[in-house]
Write a protein that holds these residues in place. Structure first.
Motif, mmCIF file in Angstrom:
data_model
loop_
_atom_site.group_PDB
_atom_site.id
_atom_site.type_symbol
_atom_site.label_atom_id
_atom_site.label_comp_id
_atom_site.label_asym_id
_atom_site.label_seq_id
_atom_site.Cartn_x
_atom_site.Cartn_y
_atom_site.Cartn_z
ATOM 1 N N ILE A 116 0.843 -1.203 0.000
ATOM 2 C CA ILE A 116 0.000 0.000 0.000
ATOM 3 C C ILE A 116 0.875 1.248 0.000
ATOM 4 N N HIS A 117 1.907 1.241 0.839
ATOM 5 C CA HIS A 117 2.815 2.394 0.891
ATOM 6 C C HIS A 117 3.582 2.543 -0.428
ATOM 7 N N PHE A 118 3.950 1.419 -1.048
ATOM 8 C CA PHE A 118 4.661 1.474 -2.325
ATOM 9 C C PHE A 118 3.794 2.144 -3.386
ATOM 10 N N GLU A 119 2.524 1.764 -3.462
ATOM 11 C CA GLU A 119 1.631 2.345 -4.470
ATOM 12 C C GLU A 119 1.320 3.808 -4.172
ATOM 13 N N GLU A 120 1.364 4.186 -2.898
ATOM 14 C CA GLU A 120 1.192 5.606 -2.561
ATOM 15 C C GLU A 120 2.386 6.417 -3.053
ATOM 16 N N GLN A 121 3.578 5.812 -2.975
ATOM 17 C CA GLN A 121 4.783 6.510 -3.420
ATOM 18 C C GLN A 121 4.912 6.513 -4.931
ATOM 19 N N PHE A 122 4.528 5.382 -5.568
ATOM 20 C CA PHE A 122 4.599 5.275 -7.028
ATOM 21 C C PHE A 122 3.173 5.033 -7.536
ATOM 22 N N SER A 123 2.425 6.112 -7.652
ATOM 23 C CA SER A 123 0.986 6.018 -7.901
ATOM 24 C C SER A 123 0.633 5.442 -9.269
ATOM 25 N N ASN A 124 1.580 5.416 -10.200
ATOM 26 C CA ASN A 124 1.290 4.885 -11.539
ATOM 27 C C ASN A 124 1.645 3.411 -11.687
ATOM 28 N N ILE A 125 2.180 2.815 -10.614
ATOM 29 C CA ILE A 125 2.474 1.387 -10.624
ATOM 30 C C ILE A 125 1.383 0.671 -9.840
ATOM 31 N N HIS A 126 0.770 -0.314 -10.461
ATOM 32 C CA HIS A 126 -0.290 -1.085 -9.804
ATOM 33 C C HIS A 126 0.205 -2.500 -9.532
#
Length: 329
Positions: A116-126
């Motif tokens: 969840i934190h990773f996707e918050e930091q890299f919002s275009n990576i799912h």
């Protein structure tokens, strides 16, 4: 006139036009029919309240205007797919979907919050996760591999060194709840086990070696009074916590927190010590993608930290003869 930029709505419009039914596509889009109808109404409204469908004999058919619009709609969706393909194959892009497979408990206990934190930091990576509990070789050689990255036991001799990253190892610990010990006592010898109940996983992913015991001459399989089989690791864990029996062997990474909280008690005598190594595996075609490299480094870093914590937390519980093997790996 309003602009309508939702690709999903255009896809719904095309699907309804091809099937002639809203209910027929509800499962495909995982939507309620009422929400599909609402999407179509919003689409018509965005096009100047234009009528795209006529209802004839309980079937939706394209209106004259709808027949013109659908050709353009197909081009919109097709062009969007082409753009996605370009982004997916761009080695430097930090956009796109990464499919990751791993055991369910590993995701729930250790990687869900970091993801969840990773996707918050890299919002275009799912990150698209799936359950994977297989043993090597990994499922990367199929025509349509289900995952780009897999977290599992290794190493995999069929993969190159750059495709697998070691994160840590630990024993599978036979465990039991205090409630079970209170009712049945702690087994003191191999012969005692005939008075106890064993909890096992009944699936082809499980290596039976943790159920072996070792005497001075050879490995032997003990005789338990009863065996309870479960098809999922979470069900077997829940049964153990409820005092149903002795778990044949939980990976130390999954049970060390419960041991520290005194929800479980490890049995470090009688059982043979089996070490299992966790690796992060990358599909060869995905290895060159920067976003996959970034996520892999992120997973490896998080799991290495968890394994260090696990090792230090269990120092007082594990036999000292086990530690050199763990530290060596």
């Amino acid at each position: 006139m309003q602009r309508h930029l939702d690709i999903g709505t255009w896809e719904i419009f095309i699907a309804v036009a091809e099937s002639g039914s809203i209910s027929a596509i509800a499962d495909r889009f995982q939507m309620e029919p009422s929400n599909i109808s609402r999407s179509l109404s919003q689409l018509e409204k965005s096009l100047g309240n234009s009528k795209l469908f006529d209802r004839k004999q309980n079937k939706l058919q394209l209106s004259p205007l709808g027949k013109v619009v659908i050709g353009h709609a197909r081009q919109i969706v097709e062009n969007h797919q082409k753009i996605q393909a370009v982004i997916s194959n761009d080695e430097t892009s930090l956009s796109g979907t990464i499919k990751v497979g791993m055991p369910q408990l590993l995701l729930e206990d250790f990687l869900l919050s970091p993801f969840i934190h990773f996707e918050e930091q890299f919002s275009n990576i799912h990150i698209k996760t799936g359950i994977y509990r297989g043993l090597p070789p990994m499922l990367f050689n199929r025509e349509d591999p289900p995952f780009d990255v897999i977290v599992g036991y290794g190493p995999d001799e069929s993969l190159a060194g750059r495709q697998q990253f070691y994160v840590g190892c630990g024993p599978h610990l036979p465990t039991v709840s205090p409630q079970y010990i209170k009712e049945h006592g702690m087994p003191q010898s191999i012969d005692d086990l005939k008075n106890h109940r064993l909890i096992v996983l009944d699936n082809y992913y499980v290596n039976p070696n943790p159920r072996f015991l070792k005497n001075e001459e050879s490995d032997i399989v003990p005789a338990f009074g009863e065996v309870l089989s479960f098809s999922s690791p979470s069900a077997a864990t829940s049964a153990t916590l409820l005092g149903a029996g002795i778990h044949y062997g939980m990976p130390s990474l999954y049970c060390y927190k419960r041991i520290l909280n005194r929800e479980l008690i490890p049995i470090t005598t009688l059982w043979k010590n089996e070490l299992y190594k966790h690796y992060v595996f990358i599909r060869n075609e995905a290895y060159s993608l920067k976003r996959v490299q970034l996520l892999t480094q992120f997973i490896v870093s998080n799991l290495k930290r968890e394994y260090r914590t696990c090792r230090n937390a269990l120092l007082s519980y594990l036999p000292k003869t086990w530690l050199p093997q763990i530290d060596k790996n």
